[in-house]
Scaffold this motif. Structure first.
Motif, short mmCIF file in Angstrom:
data_model
loop_
_atom_site.label_atom_id
_atom_site.label_comp_id
_atom_site.label_asym_id
_atom_site.label_seq_id
_atom_site.Cartn_x
_atom_site.Cartn_y
_atom_site.Cartn_z
N GLN A 126 11.94 -11.60 3.45
CA GLN A 126 11.42 -12.57 4.42
C GLN A 126 9.92 -12.35 4.56
O GLN A 126 9.45 -11.20 4.57
CB GLN A 126 12.05 -12.35 5.80
N ARG A 127 9.19 -13.45 4.66
CA ARG A 127 7.75 -13.34 4.95
C ARG A 127 7.57 -13.30 6.46
O ARG A 127 8.02 -14.19 7.17
CB ARG A 127 7.02 -14.54 4.38
N VAL A 128 6.91 -12.28 6.93
CA VAL A 128 6.58 -12.15 8.34
C VAL A 128 5.07 -11.92 8.41
O VAL A 128 4.59 -10.83 8.12
CB VAL A 128 7.35 -10.99 9.01
N GLU A 129 4.36 -12.99 8.73
CA GLU A 129 2.90 -13.00 8.74
C GLU A 129 2.37 -12.55 7.38
O GLU A 129 2.62 -13.19 6.38
CB GLU A 129 2.36 -12.17 9.90
N ASP A 130 1.69 -11.39 7.29
CA ASP A 130 1.11 -10.96 6.01
C ASP A 130 1.94 -9.89 5.32
O ASP A 130 1.45 -9.17 4.45
CB ASP A 130 -0.33 -10.46 6.22
#
Length: 197
Positions: A126-130
């Motif tokens: 999962q992408r969480v911000e950077d």
């Protein structure tokens, strides 16, 4: 004899150094007959001679025991050649970017070969911000667990050590990450490609 030092290896390395049996014997303070016995498999070097023998042959003791001289040609630190070693005794994680003879806890470690993911070993990203938040539904008991998850970038690797009875998750900066590696203590090393951002 293959578990110790083979005569063929001694002979090959001696000839590469352009030494006669007598010249090698003189350096080690033994007879040339002793060298002949070692090379023909009729005798073994005394353990106290292993280090001086390796030095005389221009090789490390570990390389002498392994039966091969390693010359690392990866002079430019190419991360595409990154390899992993894991000690089955202490769990130590060692990386390299070229050929090497690696030992830990008294044993020579083999290079781990990465497999593609399978049904039991599939990372969720999962992408969480950077960052990439990486998880895996995997048993994390004392006998079956993931040892580490690593993010490989073009300029290095970031390794998150995991522990039995912990959770199989990690966070890595997205920037420059191209591959994720993870190691199951029963099934080996796995690799997953990710998009560089």
């Amino acid at each position: 004899m293959n578990q110790y030092i083979t005569g063929a290896v001694i002979k090959k390395l001696r000839e590469q150094k352009k030494l006669t049996q007598a010249e090698l014997a003189e350096r080690l303070c033994v007879s040339d007959k002793a060298i002949s016995k070692w090379e023909t498999g009729k005798g073994y070097p005394d353990i106290t001679l292993v280090e001086p023998l390796a030095e005389a042959l221009g090789i490390s003791v570990i390389e002498l025991f392994s039966g091969s001289d390693i010359r690392n040609s990866n002079r430019s630190f190419n991360m595409k050649k990154l390899v992993f070693y894991v000690c089955p005794i202490c769990g130590n994680i060692i990386t390299g970017t070229g050929e090497a003879v690696i030992s830990c806890c008294g044993i020579t470690l083999p290079v781990l070969e990465a497999s593609g993911e399978d049904d039991e070993h599939s990372l969720q990203i999962q992408r969480v911000e950077d960052e990439y938040y990486v998880t895996l539904e995997h048993e994390m008991s004392r006998t079956h667990y993931l040892s580490f998850i690593a993010a490989v970038k073009d300029n290095g690797a970031e390794i998150t050590k995991l522990y039995p009875e912990g959770s199989a998750e990690a966070r890595f900066k997205i920037s420059r990450t191209s591959e994720l590696y993870y190691y199951c203590n029963r099934h080996g090393l796995y690799r997953k490609n990710v998009l560089c951002k």
